[in-house]
Design a protein around this motif. Structure first.
Motif, PDB file in Angstrom:
ATOM      1  N   SER A 156      68.014  -4.002 -19.158  1.00 42.53           N
ATOM      2  CA  SER A 156      67.543  -3.817 -20.408  1.00 42.53           C
ATOM      3  C   SER A 156      67.735  -5.120 -21.054  1.00 42.53           C
ATOM      4  O   SER A 156      68.503  -5.911 -20.832  1.00 42.53           O
ATOM      5  N   TYR A 163      66.681  -7.035 -25.262  1.00 41.29           N
ATOM      6  CA  TYR A 163      66.228  -7.260 -26.510  1.00 41.29           C
ATOM      7  C   TYR A 163      65.559  -8.578 -26.861  1.00 41.29           C
ATOM      8  O   TYR A 163      65.929  -9.571 -26.368  1.00 41.29           O
ATOM      9  N   PRO A 172      70.355 -10.206 -34.637  1.00 38.04           N
ATOM     10  CA  PRO A 172      71.265  -9.229 -33.847  1.00 38.04           C
ATOM     11  C   PRO A 172      72.551  -9.862 -33.913  1.00 38.04           C
ATOM     12  O   PRO A 172      73.680  -9.098 -33.517  1.00 38.04           O
ATOM     13  N   LEU A 201      63.342  -3.681 -28.344  1.00 36.28           N
ATOM     14  CA  LEU A 201      64.163  -3.299 -27.137  1.00 36.28           C
ATOM     15  C   LEU A 201      63.274  -2.907 -25.974  1.00 36.28           C
ATOM     16  O   LEU A 201      62.447  -1.994 -25.957  1.00 36.28           O
ATOM     17  N   ASP A 260      63.728  -1.439 -21.775  1.00 35.71           N
ATOM     18  CA  ASP A 260      64.525  -0.756 -20.583  1.00 35.71           C
ATOM     19  C   ASP A 260      63.644  -0.772 -19.258  1.00 35.71           C
ATOM     20  O   ASP A 260      62.841   0.284 -19.305  1.00 35.71           O
ATOM     21  N   LYS A 282      60.370  -0.761 -31.052  1.00 31.87           N
ATOM     22  CA  LYS A 282      60.559  -1.974 -32.156  1.00 31.87           C
ATOM     23  C   LYS A 282      61.637  -1.138 -33.196  1.00 31.87           C
ATOM     24  O   LYS A 282      61.073  -0.187 -33.580  1.00 31.87           O
TER      25      LYS A 282
END
Length: 282
Positions: A206, A208, A219, A268, A270, A278
Motif C-alpha cells: 500500500s 500514497y 502528508p 491512497l 492498496d 482520493k
C-alpha cells in the motif's frame, strides 16, 4: 551557436514525413539528424529539439508522448527544471521517467550508495553496482537514455541550503525519500519557492501519492518523523512502481502546463485488494 530560427529551418528541411499510430501526419526529426545539426551549428542538443518543436517538427524520441500532450506541452517539458530528492526505489524510476518524457533540466540528490537489499526494487541498482553511488548511477543512466537532458545528480544528502539551491528556477519539487525524516523540510522549501511538491510513500503493498500546493498542509504535516511503516512491512517492487508511476504522471501534467490531478489531495492505494481512494488534505 545557431539561432532558434536557423535551427528550426534546418529541422524542417531535414524532417521526414511520418505518421503516428492513429494516422496523424507529422514531420519527424531523428536523434541522429538532431545530433548532426547540434554538432554542425555548435548548439546544445536540447536547443535543437526545442527549435524543431517550435517549427512544428517532432523529435522522434517524443512522438509517443503525443497526443496525450501537444507540441506546446512538449516544449514546456523540455524548457522545465525540476528538483528530485532521493534516487533509490522511487527516485531511480522517476529520473528514468523524466529523462524519457523529456524534462529539460533535472537537479537530483542522494548521498547513499547501493546495497544488496536494494536489488528487489531499485531500477538503477544491479549486482555490478552494489556500493556504487546512486547519484553516479543516475547520471550514467540519464545520459544513455536522453543526451539532450541536462542532469546534475549530486552524491550528497540534502540540507536546507543545498535544497534551496536545487529549487532555484525549478517548477516542481519531487519527494522520493524513504521513511519520514526530512519530508517536512521539502514541504517547507517548496512553499518558500512557491512551487508544488509531489510526494509519495509506501509500506508493504500500500502507499500514497499527493501533490501539495504552496502553503497548504501535506502528508508530512500529519505523519511527522521517525520510524515508518515500511520498516516493518517492507517495500516490495509493485508498490514502489505504482507510487513512482503516479508521481511521474502528476509531474508530467504539471510541467506540460496542465492542472495537477491531485491538487491538495492524497491518493491512497492498496494493491492487496486493488483499491484506490482520493482524500482531501487541504
Amino acid at each position: 551557436m545557431g539561432s532558434i530560427d536557423l535551427l528550426g529551418t534546418q529541422a524542417r528541411q531535414l524532417g521526414v514525413p511520418s505518421k503516428m499510430a492513429d494516422g496523424t501526419e507529422y514531420l519527424s526529426l531523428s536523434m541522429f539528424i538532431a545530433e548532426e545539426i547540434s554538432s554542425r551549428e555548435n548548439a546544445p542538443l536540447r536547443e535543437v529539439e526545442l527549435a524543431a518543436l517550435a517549427a512544428g517538427v517532432i523529435p522522434e524520441h517524443y512522438v509517443r508522448n503525443f497526443n496525450s500532450i501537444d507540441i506546446q506541452g512538449q516544449i514546456n517539458l523540455l524548457s522545465s527544471k525540476l528538483a528530485l530528492v532521493g534516487l533509490g526505489g522511487l527516485g531511480g524510476l522517476l529520473i528514468e521517467a523524466f529523462a524519457r518524457m523529456g524534462v529539460g533540466h533535472i537537479e537530483a540528490a542522494d548521498g547513499d550508495s547501493f546495497e544488496e537489499s536494494n536489488l528487489n526494487r531499485q531500477l538503477l541498482s544491479s549486482s555490478q553496482r552494489v556500493r556504487l553511488s546512486k547519484a553516479r548511477s543516475a547520471s550514467l543512466r540519464v545520459v544513455t537514455i536522453n543526451p539532450a537532458i541536462d542532469c546534475a545528480a549530486h552524491a550528497e544528502f540534502v540540507t536546507e541550503d543545498s535544497l534551496r539551491a536545487m529549487c532555484h528556477g525549478a517548477s516542481v519539487l519531487v519527494d522520493a525519500l524513504g521513511g519520514l525524516d526530512n519530508r517536512q523540510l521539502l514541504q517547507d522549501v517548496a512553499t518558500e519557492f512557491n512551487i508544488p511538491l509531489v510526494t509519495a510513500g509506501m509500506a508493504g503493498f500500500s502507499g500514497y501519492v499527493a501533490t501539495v500546493l504552496p502553503g497548504q498542509p501535506g502528508p508530512a504535516s500529519f505523519f511527522g518523523s521517525g520510524s515508518a511503516a515500511e520498516d516493518s512491512l517492507g517495500t516490495p517492487v509493485p508498490a514502489v512502481y505504482t507510487a513512482a508511476s503516479l508521481q511521474a504522471a502528476e509531474v508530467m501534467r504539471i510541467l506540460a502546463g496542465q492542472a495537477p490531478a491531485l491538487d491538495n489531495r492524497m491518493l491512497l492505494f492498496d494493491l492487496n485488494d486493488m483499491s484506490f481512494e482520493k482524500i482531501q488534505i487541504a
